[in-house]
Design a protein around this motif. Sequence first.
Motif, short mmCIF file in Angstrom:
data_model
loop_
_atom_site.label_atom_id
_atom_site.label_comp_id
_atom_site.label_asym_id
_atom_site.label_seq_id
_atom_site.Cartn_x
_atom_site.Cartn_y
_atom_site.Cartn_z
N ARG A 330 36.61 51.67 86.98
CA ARG A 330 35.20 51.95 86.68
C ARG A 330 34.63 53.00 87.64
NH1 ARG A 330 35.30 46.29 85.79
NH2 ARG A 330 34.54 45.89 87.92
N LEU A 331 35.08 52.99 88.88
CA LEU A 331 34.64 54.00 89.84
C LEU A 331 35.08 55.39 89.40
CD1 LEU A 331 33.34 54.81 92.50
CD2 LEU A 331 35.48 54.17 93.66
N LEU A 332 36.29 55.52 88.92
CA LEU A 332 36.77 56.82 88.41
C LEU A 332 35.94 57.26 87.21
CD1 LEU A 332 40.65 56.34 88.49
CD2 LEU A 332 39.27 57.70 90.08
N ALA A 333 35.65 56.32 86.31
CA ALA A 333 34.93 56.66 85.08
C ALA A 333 33.56 57.26 85.36
CB ALA A 333 34.80 55.43 84.19
N ARG A 334 32.92 56.83 86.43
CA ARG A 334 31.58 57.36 86.72
C ARG A 334 31.60 58.49 87.77
NH1 ARG A 334 31.33 51.94 88.91
NH2 ARG A 334 31.24 51.95 91.20
N SER A 335 32.78 59.02 88.07
CA SER A 335 32.91 60.09 89.07
C SER A 335 33.41 61.38 88.44
CB SER A 335 33.86 59.64 90.20
OG SER A 335 33.42 58.46 90.79
N ARG A 336 33.02 61.61 87.22
CA ARG A 336 33.52 62.74 86.44
C ARG A 336 33.38 64.07 87.15
NH1 ARG A 336 31.66 66.35 82.41
NH2 ARG A 336 32.98 66.43 80.53
N SER A 337 32.18 64.36 87.66
CA SER A 337 31.91 65.67 88.24
C SER A 337 32.79 65.97 89.44
CB SER A 337 30.44 65.78 88.63
OG SER A 337 30.11 64.79 89.60
N TYR A 411 38.44 67.10 78.39
CA TYR A 411 39.14 65.92 77.89
C TYR A 411 38.88 64.65 78.70
CZ TYR A 411 41.53 69.49 75.23
OH TYR A 411 41.80 70.54 74.40
N PHE A 412 38.22 64.77 79.83
CA PHE A 412 38.03 63.63 80.73
C PHE A 412 37.46 62.41 80.00
CE2 PHE A 412 35.50 61.08 83.63
CZ PHE A 412 36.32 60.96 84.74
N ASP A 413 36.40 62.59 79.24
CA ASP A 413 35.72 61.45 78.61
C ASP A 413 36.59 60.73 77.60
OD1 ASP A 413 33.43 61.86 80.10
OD2 ASP A 413 32.50 63.16 78.60
N ARG A 414 37.54 61.42 76.99
CA ARG A 414 38.37 60.79 75.98
C ARG A 414 39.15 59.60 76.55
NH1 ARG A 414 41.01 65.69 72.32
NH2 ARG A 414 39.03 66.70 71.78
N TYR A 415 39.51 59.68 77.82
CA TYR A 415 40.33 58.64 78.44
C TYR A 415 39.53 57.39 78.76
CZ TYR A 415 43.95 62.16 78.79
OH TYR A 415 44.91 63.10 78.50
N PHE A 416 38.22 57.49 78.73
CA PHE A 416 37.39 56.35 79.09
C PHE A 416 36.59 55.79 77.91
CE2 PHE A 416 38.21 58.71 82.96
CZ PHE A 416 38.60 57.71 83.84
N VAL A 417 36.50 56.56 76.82
CA VAL A 417 35.86 56.05 75.62
C VAL A 417 36.89 55.76 74.53
CG1 VAL A 417 33.72 57.27 76.12
CG2 VAL A 417 35.40 58.35 74.62
#
Length: 606
Positions: A330-337, A411-417
């Motif tokens: 979850r920490l990775l998912a909200r550290s996109r930038s 592509y980052f968001d694809r791995y978390f949604v």
Amino acid sequence: MPGWPQVDLPIGSSAGDLLGRGAFVDRVTQVLDELQALEESSVVALVGPWGSGKSSMINLISERICGTWQVCAVNTWAPADVSALLADFFAAIRVVLPGGKRSRKIRHLLSEYAQVAVPGLGAIPMAGSAAQGIAENVVKLRAERPLQSRFDDLARQLRELDLHVLVVLDDVDRLQPDELLMLLKAIRLLARFPGVHYLLAYDEQTIVDVLTCTAVAQGNSDRALAYLEKIVQVRLDVPPAQRFYTGQMLSSAISELLARLDMPFDEEQSGRFRQLYEVLLQFTLAQPRAVGRFVRQAIAYLPMLQPGEFDVVDFLTLSHLRTLAPGSYRLLARSRSSLIVSLSNAAEGPDSRLQEQIRKKLEEECPDYADALLLVLAELFPALSDEYQARCQTEDWSRWAWAKRAAIEEYFDRYFVFGVPADDIADATVRAALAAIAEERDSPERQEVEALLQGADLARADRLAAKITRLSSFPGELEDREVLAVLRYALTLPESAGGRETLLNSADHRTVRWARALVERLAQVEVCLDPAMLASLTSMEFTLLCHAVSDRSTERSSGGAGSGAILDQLAAEGSSRILEHLRARDQASIDLSVPLIVRLINRTSE
């Protein structure tokens, strides 16, 4: 479930080998046969950590001895309370008794014995009229004959039957303290009948912890262990699964799944998955159950994503992290930038604060694997690596973008949604649209792309244009002739999109960037522009094309013969257009940028 790969046993190897422990299974069956000859009743314990394959081994043992033993299993999970558990326990013995008049009598005696014995263990709470009736019946039975006398009578008659019964109790360590204590008491004091042997399966540390909470141990783990040793005559420790077999189990199951989903590893992905196994998976998936859990996560989630829209190895890595360390995930998912790779954040260096946060979270959630997970995550997200800046000097991020790696912003968001986000568009749709454009035909994909490019959501249009630019200019994506057709199409878009003044003076408009990438692609393969196409361009379109080649990247010195030839073509066509522009005087098109074309002409003489 039909169609799912089997993951309880090693796929591609003999089920009898059971992850390299077939010899141990054979020895367990020999021990049981030897005890049958030496002891009237015994208790054997199959000891191993959770997930080590004890249940599978019990199934195989039961199959191998079924010709000489009557096997009955007691489900320790199903009963609702202690009394029901013990009732199932005695009922299981009754079921395996052979047919005949004598056995019917023994069954009746066993039922009476259970009624007297179970309340004696304190297992049945007494309350209400029903309980009072039970209590009165128990008193009556006890008055008729003492418990020991009933046991001796049962033992004599069972001995005459020459029974070979194995009572299997799996997952004994899942019982609550009072349930476990009552069950062990029943085995120790009440049910050591001739010809009846017991095979228990448990994790020793867990069962000792549970017994420590009972009145027998009174919080002392040594007393709990000593009590357990009074019950168990033969302790058999399950050998660890051999790495060769767990690796084979994982590889076979994942390969089968990916083939079924049409997502096979390419050579580069196979190398990265092997590296992932060497660094992390061989340790976190050391037990068969852990391998099965990993594979079932893949079975559950991989079908949610379209083939070719993400990197399978990256997705499997993050899926494993989500199970192993959900807080870190979850920490990775909200550290996109901070995690996406780009020239801007490369210049700033790695985010040391995020690195420390992730390290602490991993050490909190899975201390045994924290270091290995950090290595894996630094490979997955280079921005977490201390060598990030150095890697940026040598790493080809366009290769990562082509592979749709998780560290790429697009592509980052694809791995978390677990799919293509609502504000994104599948690469397959863009490819189909490009094919339609190259062939000058209509298609639903082309209509969807055009609607987005010219829609009111400018940010989304810019992201789509960036994707189109990358896909259409990548070597091998389009034929050379198709690149020319797509270039011609790209130059026509601005007229319907509007913004004329901005377009005429911008070298960084999304359409100009698209045209620039296509021109550079042509230059790399030394393909010139089509003279007829050049001549057919409007003043606006020609100006945009000049913007596309006006930067230093298209000079002769940067790209060989192809770059110089295209520049010469534009200079020649531009000279003709300037002459026509001068002749037209007041009727000349205001869309032709004469200063820009003059600069291009001057560059051809440098």
